[in-house]
Every structure is written in C-alpha cells, then in structure tokens.
Design an enzyme around this catalytic site. Structure first.
Site, PDB file in Angstrom:
ATOM      1  N   SER A   1       1.745   2.178  -5.421  1.00 33.85           N
ATOM      2  CA  SER A   1       1.584   3.002  -4.208  1.00 33.85           C
ATOM      3  C   SER A   1       0.173   3.522  -3.982  1.00 33.85           C
ATOM      4  CB  SER A   1       2.553   4.183  -4.243  1.00 33.85           C
ATOM      5  OG  SER A   1       3.862   3.730  -4.071  1.00 33.85           O
TER       6      SER A   1
ATOM      7  N   LYS B   1      -1.373   2.341  -0.872  1.00 35.04           N
ATOM      8  CA  LYS B   1      -0.991   2.872   0.448  1.00 35.04           C
ATOM      9  C   LYS B   1      -2.112   3.679   1.101  1.00 35.04           C
ATOM     10  CE  LYS B   1       3.837   2.863  -0.981  1.00 35.04           C
ATOM     11  NZ  LYS B   1       4.995   3.661  -1.440  1.00 35.04           N
TER      12      LYS B   1
ATOM     13  N   TYR C   1       4.097  -6.148   1.820  1.00 34.40           N
ATOM     14  CA  TYR C   1       4.142  -4.842   1.155  1.00 34.40           C
ATOM     15  C   TYR C   1       4.223  -5.021  -0.368  1.00 34.40           C
ATOM     16  CZ  TYR C   1       6.132  -0.492  -0.582  1.00 34.40           C
ATOM     17  OH  TYR C   1       6.375   0.634  -1.325  1.00 34.40           O
TER      18      TYR C   1
ATOM     19  N   TYR D   1       4.454  12.629  -3.461  1.00 34.60           N
ATOM     20  CA  TYR D   1       5.873  12.724  -3.059  1.00 34.60           C
ATOM     21  C   TYR D   1       6.429  14.123  -3.237  1.00 34.60           C
ATOM     22  CZ  TYR D   1       4.652   7.961  -3.718  1.00 34.60           C
ATOM     23  OH  TYR D   1       3.980   6.799  -3.680  1.00 34.60           O
TER      24      TYR D   1
ATOM     25  N   VAL E   1       3.637   3.925  -9.159  1.00 29.15           N
ATOM     26  CA  VAL E   1       4.539   3.810 -10.311  1.00 29.15           C
ATOM     27  C   VAL E   1       4.000   2.882 -11.402  1.00 29.15           C
ATOM     28  CG1 VAL E   1       6.667   4.482  -9.122  1.00 29.15           C
ATOM     29  CG2 VAL E   1       6.008   2.061  -9.209  1.00 29.15           C
TER      30      VAL E   1
HETATM   31  O1  DON Z   1       8.036  -0.069  -3.267  1.00 26.64           O
HETATM   32  C1  DON Z   1       8.034   0.357  -4.403  1.00 26.64           C
HETATM   33  O2  DON Z   1       8.976   0.985  -4.860  1.00 26.64           O
HETATM   34  C2  DON Z   1       6.800   0.115  -5.243  1.00 26.64           C
HETATM   35  N1  DON Z   1       6.170  -1.112  -4.851  1.00 26.64           N
HETATM   36  C3  DON Z   1       5.791   1.213  -5.083  1.00 26.64           C
HETATM   37  C4  DON Z   1       6.347   2.562  -5.373  1.00 26.64           C
HETATM   38  C5  DON Z   1       5.353   3.523  -5.875  1.00 26.64           C
HETATM   39  O3  DON Z   1       4.365   3.234  -6.501  1.00 26.64           O
HETATM   40  C6  DON Z   1       5.731   4.919  -5.662  1.00 26.64           C
HETATM   41  N2  DON Z   1       4.852   5.768  -6.424  1.00 26.64           N
HETATM   42  N3  DON Z   1       4.901   6.601  -7.158  1.00 26.64           N
END
Ligand code: DON
Length: 303
Positions: free
Chosen positions: A63, A66, A188, A239, A257
């Site tokens: 993320s 983003k 994505y 978040y 993550v």
């Molecule tokens: O879409 C997802 O769940 C992962 N590609 C990215 C999520 C993420 O990194 C949220 N962060 N803490």
C-alpha cells in the site's frame, strides 16, 4: 544533521520491538518473509541518503504504492478525483466493505483498498498503463532502473484477491468505475507487488518533502497539492491506526502490509523503514517504533 549517527540511535531504541508482529498472512507470498528483517533510510531534500540495517534490500511495497498513484492522478487531473473518493479517515480496516454501502460506493479515502482501486481506475483512463506508470515514476525518482514488479507476489495477490474484487464490483454497481474491473484489479495487484528498498522508496518520496518538486527539479505537484497529499497521509495513511500513528510519530506516513512505511518531514527529508512483522491493523511494529524514536530524537514531529 548526522543522519548515520541518528539512525544508529534509532536502531538501539527499537531493539525491544525487533521481530515482533506477524508477516501478512492473507497474501501467501508475503507470509514467509522473515520478521527479523529491519532497514531504514533517510533521504534529504537534496537527494543525500543514509541508511541502516537492510536498507538496500528490496521488499514488497504494497500500500505504500498508493501515495504514488494518488500523486500521479493529481498531477494529471487536479482536484477532480475528489468527486469519486473522499479524504476522511475511515476508522475501519483497510480492506473493509461495510462503509461502502452506507456511502453509496464512494470510498472514504484514497489509501484504503476501495479508494486505491478508484485511483487505479482513474490512472488507467489517463495513462492506459497505471502499474507501468507508477513503476516508471519509482524508477526515475529512485534513480534505480532495476526496481521491478515481483511476479510471484503479483500472482499470489491476484489468486487471493477476492475481497478487492468484491470492493471493485460493488463500486462499479454504483457507477464509480470507468474501466473493466478485472483490468483494474490486475494493475492494482501489480502496483502493490513492486519490490524496492528503503533507499529507493525514501528517494522516490522526495517530492513530498520538496513541496511537489521531483528529483530532477521539475514539478510534479503544485505546493498546495503536495501539502494535501501529506495531509491525507497523516489522517488516513495508516488506516484505523492513523490517530495512534499521529500520536506516536506525528508525521505524514503511509504503511503497507509488506512491512514498509514512508514518512515525510516537509522541507527536510523523507524516511522509509521496513520490518515485516505487522500489528493487528497491518502496520509494521518495529517500523512504527523506529519512526516514533526518529521524531522523538529529532523533535521533527509536525506537532
Ligand atoms: O490489496 C491488498 O490487500 C494489498 N495489495 C495491499 C494492502 C496493504 O498494504 C494495506 N496496508 N497496510
């Protein structure tokens, strides 16, 4: 400022937190990453970088990407995007579905998964290749042409992407999607699967500390737009832990993550820390502790 000495002090302060937390389990290719890894880099506004630990080891940006997709949409489209996505903290987990129905398919902010999918949809309309556009930007800003998509992680994300697919189809049902859902999901996942190091990410986020100026001195964003990206990072970048992150760190920050976090000290430097052990809300345990120590030692919290 002697960044090297500072980073050594941060590492000492973080020792009690090293190895804590769990690597993300819901993307199998990330689950096996060693939680004892730790790296941190600081890039100042002139592009000088200092690092410690695993600061040159590529990891999955997830993320953190983003921030870059949002900036690339704002650079092309200006403020129009805010009709399709909000800029308020969600107070919910990053992959939550519940709020979307109450709020008619308009995600709370561009950093929860639903909001990031809208941003990717817009970048697809604007560029035809959103993941390639993000990748190219990261290569240019970091000066590292070997930054690449980790195909194993991308395949793992796609194979386990039912929740993101649900979010995307749900928004499409409200008319908040312009392109075919599978194409947006694919881009994505690929954008999240870019692998790069703390060094490269700290450099790539330099425009946020330089009030919108890229590494080569050209302008990506107007100063007021860079200020706004930083504001959304501060309020929404971690978040449902954004309040706690502001309390402990006090900087605009964006987590992923994969265990990475970038944080910005406007006018001064961009910091990237990586450690794969996550807390229950998906943020790196040692990474957050390191940024807490960083602002405590320097006094550079924006507060
Ligand atoms: O879409 C997802 O769940 C992962 N590609 C990215 C999520 C993420 O990194 C949220 N962060 N803490």
């Amino acid at each position: 400022m002697d960044y090297q000495a500072l980073l050594d002090e941060v590492v000492d302060a973080v020792q009690p937190h090293m190895g804590h937390g769990r690597a993300a389990q819901y993307i199998p290719a990330l689950a096996s990453v060693d939680v004892d890894r730790f790296g941190m880099a600081v890039a100042d506004v002139d592009g000088e970088v200092a690092g410690v630990g695993d600061w040159q080891v590529p990891f999955s940006v997830q993320s953190v990407s983003k921030v870059f997709s949002l900036a690339l949409v704002l650079a092309r489209d200006g403020e129009d995007i805010w009709r399709r996505v909000g800029r308020e903290p969600s107070g919910n987990p990053f992959n939550s579905l519940v709020q979307l129905e109450y709020e008619n398919g308009i995600p709370r902010n561009p950093f929860i998964n639903a909001g990031a999918l809208v941003i990717t949809d817009r970048l697809l309309s604007l560029t035809e290749d959103p993941s390639g556009t993000v990748l190219e930007f990261l290569r240019e800003e970091s000066g590292n042409r070997s930054v690449a998509i980790d195909e194993e992680v991308a395949a793992s994300e796609t194979a386990h992407g039912d929740r993101n697919a649900a979010l995307a189809h749900f928004m499409a049902s409200y008319g908040n999607f312009d392109n075919p859902v599978p194409t947006v999901l694919d881009h994505y996942s690929r954008q999240c699967s870019i692998a790069m190091s703390c060094r490269d990410l700290a450099l790539a986020g330099g425009f946020l500390a330089r009030h919108g100026l890229r590494a080569d001195g050209t302008r990506l964003l107007a100063g007021r737009e860079a200020k706004r990206v930083n504001a959304v990072m501060l309020t929404c970048g971690t978040y449902d832990a954004a309040g706690d992150f502001a309390y402990r760190v006090g900087l605009p920050g964006k987590s992923g993550v994969g265990g990475g976090i970038i944080a910005v000290v406007p006018g001064r430097c961009t910091v990237c820390v990586w450690s794969p052990g996550l807390d229950a809300r998906g943020n790196s345990v040692a990474g957050t502790a390191a940024l807490d120590a960083f602002t405590t030692l320097t006094g550079w919290s924006v507060f």
